[in-house]
Design an enzyme around this catalytic site. Structure first.
Site, PDB file in Angstrom:
ATOM      1  N   GLY A   1       0.837  -1.210   0.000  1.00 25.10           N
ATOM      2  CA  GLY A   1       0.000   0.000   0.000  1.00 25.10           C
ATOM      3  C   GLY A   1       0.860   1.243   0.000  1.00 25.10           C
ATOM      4  O   GLY A   1       2.032   1.229  -0.387  1.00 25.10           O
ATOM      5  N   TYR A 131      -9.753  -0.157  15.722  1.00 28.68           N
ATOM      6  CA  TYR A 131      -8.418   0.051  15.158  1.00 28.68           C
ATOM      7  C   TYR A 131      -7.377   0.073  16.284  1.00 28.68           C
ATOM      8  O   TYR A 131      -6.387  -0.671  16.252  1.00 28.68           O
ATOM      9  CB  TYR A 131      -8.418   1.377  14.390  1.00 28.68           C
ATOM     10  CG  TYR A 131      -7.112   1.769  13.744  1.00 28.68           C
ATOM     11  CD1 TYR A 131      -6.324   0.845  13.075  1.00 28.68           C
ATOM     12  CD2 TYR A 131      -6.692   3.101  13.775  1.00 28.68           C
ATOM     13  CE1 TYR A 131      -5.142   1.232  12.454  1.00 28.68           C
ATOM     14  CE2 TYR A 131      -5.521   3.490  13.157  1.00 28.68           C
ATOM     15  CZ  TYR A 131      -4.742   2.556  12.500  1.00 28.68           C
ATOM     16  OH  TYR A 131      -3.579   2.948  11.889  1.00 28.68           O
ATOM     17  N   LYS A 135      -4.421  -2.665  17.367  1.00 24.94           N
ATOM     18  CA  LYS A 135      -3.008  -2.257  17.377  1.00 24.94           C
ATOM     19  C   LYS A 135      -2.362  -2.541  18.739  1.00 24.94           C
ATOM     20  O   LYS A 135      -1.211  -2.977  18.805  1.00 24.94           O
ATOM     21  CB  LYS A 135      -2.871  -0.772  17.029  1.00 24.94           C
ATOM     22  CG  LYS A 135      -3.159  -0.454  15.575  1.00 24.94           C
ATOM     23  CD  LYS A 135      -2.152  -1.101  14.634  1.00 24.94           C
ATOM     24  CE  LYS A 135      -2.304  -0.577  13.219  1.00 24.94           C
ATOM     25  NZ  LYS A 135      -1.438  -1.283  12.257  1.00 24.94           N
TER      26      LYS A 135
HETATM   27  N1  LIG Z   1      -0.901   5.995   6.813  1.00 29.91           N
HETATM   28  C1  LIG Z   1      -0.908   6.413   8.083  1.00 29.91           C
HETATM   29  O1  LIG Z   1      -1.102   7.592   8.416  1.00 29.91           O
HETATM   30  C2  LIG Z   1      -0.654   5.415   9.191  1.00 29.91           C
HETATM   31  C3  LIG Z   1      -0.494   5.873  10.505  1.00 29.91           C
HETATM   32  C4  LIG Z   1      -0.270   4.954  11.515  1.00 29.91           C
HETATM   33  C5  LIG Z   1      -0.180   3.596  11.208  1.00 29.91           C
HETATM   34  N2  LIG Z   1      -0.344   3.166   9.928  1.00 29.91           N
HETATM   35  C6  LIG Z   1      -0.273   1.732   9.659  1.00 29.91           C
HETATM   36  O2  LIG Z   1       0.618   1.429   8.601  1.00 29.91           O
HETATM   37  C7  LIG Z   1       0.134   0.311   7.872  1.00 29.91           C
HETATM   38  C8  LIG Z   1       0.101   0.631   6.390  1.00 29.91           C
HETATM   39  O3  LIG Z   1      -0.675   1.794   6.166  1.00 29.91           O
HETATM   40  P1  LIG Z   1      -0.946   2.357   4.702  1.00 29.91           P
HETATM   41  O4  LIG Z   1      -1.343   3.768   4.873  1.00 29.91           O
HETATM   42  O5  LIG Z   1       0.190   2.014   3.810  1.00 29.91           O
HETATM   43  O6  LIG Z   1      -2.248   1.509   4.296  1.00 29.91           O
HETATM   44  P2  LIG Z   1      -2.768   1.065   2.850  1.00 29.91           P
HETATM   45  O7  LIG Z   1      -4.208   0.804   2.971  1.00 29.91           O
HETATM   46  O8  LIG Z   1      -2.294   1.993   1.802  1.00 29.91           O
HETATM   47  O9  LIG Z   1      -2.014  -0.336   2.587  1.00 29.91           O
HETATM   48  C9  LIG Z   1      -2.487  -1.543   3.086  1.00 29.91           C
HETATM   49  C10 LIG Z   1      -2.369  -2.584   1.967  1.00 29.91           C
HETATM   50  O10 LIG Z   1      -2.772  -3.857   2.493  1.00 29.91           O
HETATM   51  C11 LIG Z   1      -3.328  -4.573   1.410  1.00 29.91           C
HETATM   52  N3  LIG Z   1      -4.126  -5.719   1.871  1.00 29.91           N
HETATM   53  C12 LIG Z   1      -5.439  -5.743   2.204  1.00 29.91           C
HETATM   54  N4  LIG Z   1      -5.820  -6.986   2.482  1.00 29.91           N
HETATM   55  C13 LIG Z   1      -4.724  -7.786   2.330  1.00 29.91           C
HETATM   56  C14 LIG Z   1      -4.501  -9.184   2.457  1.00 29.91           C
HETATM   57  N5  LIG Z   1      -5.478 -10.022   2.798  1.00 29.91           N
HETATM   58  N6  LIG Z   1      -3.254  -9.649   2.207  1.00 29.91           N
HETATM   59  C15 LIG Z   1      -2.263  -8.807   1.855  1.00 29.91           C
HETATM   60  N7  LIG Z   1      -2.413  -7.479   1.707  1.00 29.91           N
HETATM   61  C16 LIG Z   1      -3.643  -6.983   1.931  1.00 29.91           C
HETATM   62  C17 LIG Z   1      -4.167  -3.535   0.682  1.00 29.91           C
HETATM   63  O11 LIG Z   1      -4.425  -3.977  -0.627  1.00 29.91           O
HETATM   64  C18 LIG Z   1      -3.293  -2.291   0.761  1.00 29.91           C
HETATM   65  O12 LIG Z   1      -2.511  -2.119  -0.400  1.00 29.91           O
HETATM   66  C19 LIG Z   1      -1.237  -0.034   8.482  1.00 29.91           C
HETATM   67  O13 LIG Z   1      -1.058  -1.100   9.386  1.00 29.91           O
HETATM   68  C20 LIG Z   1      -1.624   1.203   9.232  1.00 29.91           C
HETATM   69  O14 LIG Z   1      -2.416   0.905  10.346  1.00 29.91           O
HETATM   70  C21 LIG Z   1      -0.560   4.051   8.915  1.00 29.91           C
HETATM   71  C1  LIG Z   2      -7.684  -2.370  10.177  1.00 31.87           C
HETATM   72  O1  LIG Z   2      -6.648  -1.515   9.748  1.00 31.87           O
HETATM   73  C2  LIG Z   2      -7.077  -0.307   9.112  1.00 31.87           C
HETATM   74  C3  LIG Z   2      -5.881   0.437   8.556  1.00 31.87           C
HETATM   75  O2  LIG Z   2      -4.808   0.450   9.423  1.00 31.87           O
HETATM   76  C4  LIG Z   2      -7.899   0.496  10.102  1.00 31.87           C
HETATM   77  O3  LIG Z   2      -8.346   1.698   9.504  1.00 31.87           O
HETATM   78  C5  LIG Z   2      -9.070  -0.330  10.558  1.00 31.87           C
HETATM   79  O4  LIG Z   2      -9.815   0.401  11.514  1.00 31.87           O
HETATM   80  C6  LIG Z   2      -8.570  -1.627  11.154  1.00 31.87           C
HETATM   81  N1  LIG Z   2      -9.699  -2.449  11.563  1.00 31.87           N
HETATM   82  C7  LIG Z   2      -9.621  -3.299  12.580  1.00 31.87           C
HETATM   83  C8  LIG Z   2     -10.848  -4.111  12.862  1.00 31.87           C
HETATM   84  O5  LIG Z   2      -8.611  -3.424  13.238  1.00 31.87           O
END
Ligand SMILES: NC(=O)c1ccc[n+]([C@@H]2O[C@H](COP(=O)([O-])OP(=O)(O)OC[C@H]3O[C@@H](n4cnc5c(N)ncnc54)[C@H](O)[C@@H]3O)[C@@H](O)[C@H]2O)c1
Ligand SMILES: *[C@@H]1O[C@H](CO)[C@@H](O)[C@H](O)[C@H]1NC(C)=O
Length: 300
Positions: A1, A131, A135
């Site tokens: 992602g 969420y 986490k």
């Molecule tokens: N972006 C932010 O501001 C932020 C802040 C804090 C934490 N995070 C964490 O960082 C991580 C990545 O965030 P992001 O912004 O890149 O999210 P994103 O949604 O862009 O990327 C997540 C990817 O996971 C893939 N995915 C969904 N189901 C799947 C499966 N079954 N198998 C494999 N891949 C699958 C999706 O296709 C997507 O490309 C997440 O865990 C998020 O909680 C992000």
């Molecule tokens: C799963 O992860 C996504 C992206 O980090 C978040 O927005 C969502 O609330 C999460 N859902 C659960 C059930 O943890």
């Protein structure tokens, strides 16, 4: 992602293109497909993940897969499966194959009973969003397997990440990406948070660099397995003010959304990242001023 593609680019510069494999269940943009190895991998398919790990001699796993919040809210059962079962699969595979494992956490792992200004690494964590709850579960499972079985688990709590593309919506910190996009296109941003809502934020390049530097830190330097990382904390009003130094005509209206406002009000306004600074030398490159310049002038 979003985060995985940029992190892979940074890692490939250091370790070689062929030594970093990206994976997803959806088709990547063409430039990503051309930029290095990419494979289909579903985090729910344990045996296939094991096959990939063994066939490619994988040593490090970065677990970013998740179901988007907008989708996740509509289908909580599926979100739970992908976020939580996916994490369990990755933890088991890392243990079984002696992999090192990085998993991201978030400001959302804190809740209304956590200290907010600033929030330290170790304190009460009683988030009220699914969420946040999943986490915290990830942080605790990884730390448990570290203490019990020596798993090299590493976790950073990311602030709101100010990324390159505008997010699909639904996230609590998404306005901080959207406002730059609006400032450069229509000149008008309608904000779903109150003007005084302060939240920790970080430019995506700082987020990637923190992740790489933390992954590279010698184990003996780590006094924790989960660290807060900080760069800046601002309110919608403050970022609008800073943008107006470059685009004085920017207009911002406020129409707070009660769901996201309530979540934001339960989150920390500042991260205490002093442990990360002390243990492995974390220092951000972008504050609010630098962020606004790079977003408006260079536009990445
Ligand atoms: N972006 C932010 O501001 C932020 C802040 C804090 C934490 N995070 C964490 O960082 C991580 C990545 O965030 P992001 O912004 O890149 O999210 P994103 O949604 O862009 O990327 C997540 C990817 O996971 C893939 N995915 C969904 N189901 C799947 C499966 N079954 N198998 C494999 N891949 C699958 C999706 O296709 C997507 O490309 C997440 O865990 C998020 O909680 C992000
Ligand atoms: C799963 O992860 C996504 C992206 O980090 C978040 O927005 C969502 O609330 C999460 N859902 C659960 C059930 O943890």
């Amino acid at each position: 992602g979003q985060l995985g593609m940029g992190l892979a680019e940074m890692l490939r510069k250091q370790y070689g293109t062929d030594n970093v494999i990206l994976s997803d269940i959806k088709k990547p943009p063409p430039h990503i497909f051309r930029s290095g190895p990419f494979v289909y991998a579903d985090v729910l398919d344990y045996k296939h993940l094991r096959e990939l790990i063994i066939n490619n001699q994988i040593t490090w796993l970065v677990h970013y897969s998740a179901l988007l919040s907008a989708v996740g809210e509509a289908n909580v059962a599926l979100a739970r499966k992908i976020n939580i079962t996916g994490l369990h699969n990755v933890l088991d595979l890392a243990l079984e194959n002696c992999l090192r494992l990085f998993v991201p956490s978030t400001i959302g792992a804190f809740g209304p009973s956590s200290p907010r200004d600033p929030v330290p690494d170790l304190c009460v964590q009683r988030p009220r969003t699914i969420y946040g709850v999943s986490k915290v579960h990830g942080e605790l499972m990884g730390e448990y397997l570290h203490h019990k079985h020596g798993l090299d688990f590493r976790c950073l709590r990311y602030p709101g990440v100010i990324s390159v593309n505008t997010p699909p919506g639904g996230g609590t910190t998404d306005y901080a990406v959207q406002i730059f996009h609006d400032a450069l296109s229509t000149g008008h941003h309608e904000c779903y948070l109150r003007p005084d809502t302060r939240l920790p934020m970080m430019h995506i390049s700082d987020c990637h660099r923190a992740t790489v530097e933390f992954m590279q830190a010698p184990e003996c330097q780590l006094s924790l397995r989960t660290y807060n990382i900080a760069a800046m904390s601002f309110t919608p009003e403050e970022v609008a003010q800073e943008i107006r130094k470059h685009l004085p005509q920017l207009k911002v209206t406020y129409s707070p959304d009660s769901v996201r406002q309530t979540i934001a009000d339960s989150w920390p306004v500042r991260f205490d990242d002093s442990n990360a600074r002390r243990d492995w030398g974390w220092a951000p490159a972008f504050g609010l001023e630098e962020l606004v310049v790079i977003k408006l002038v260079y536009q990445p």
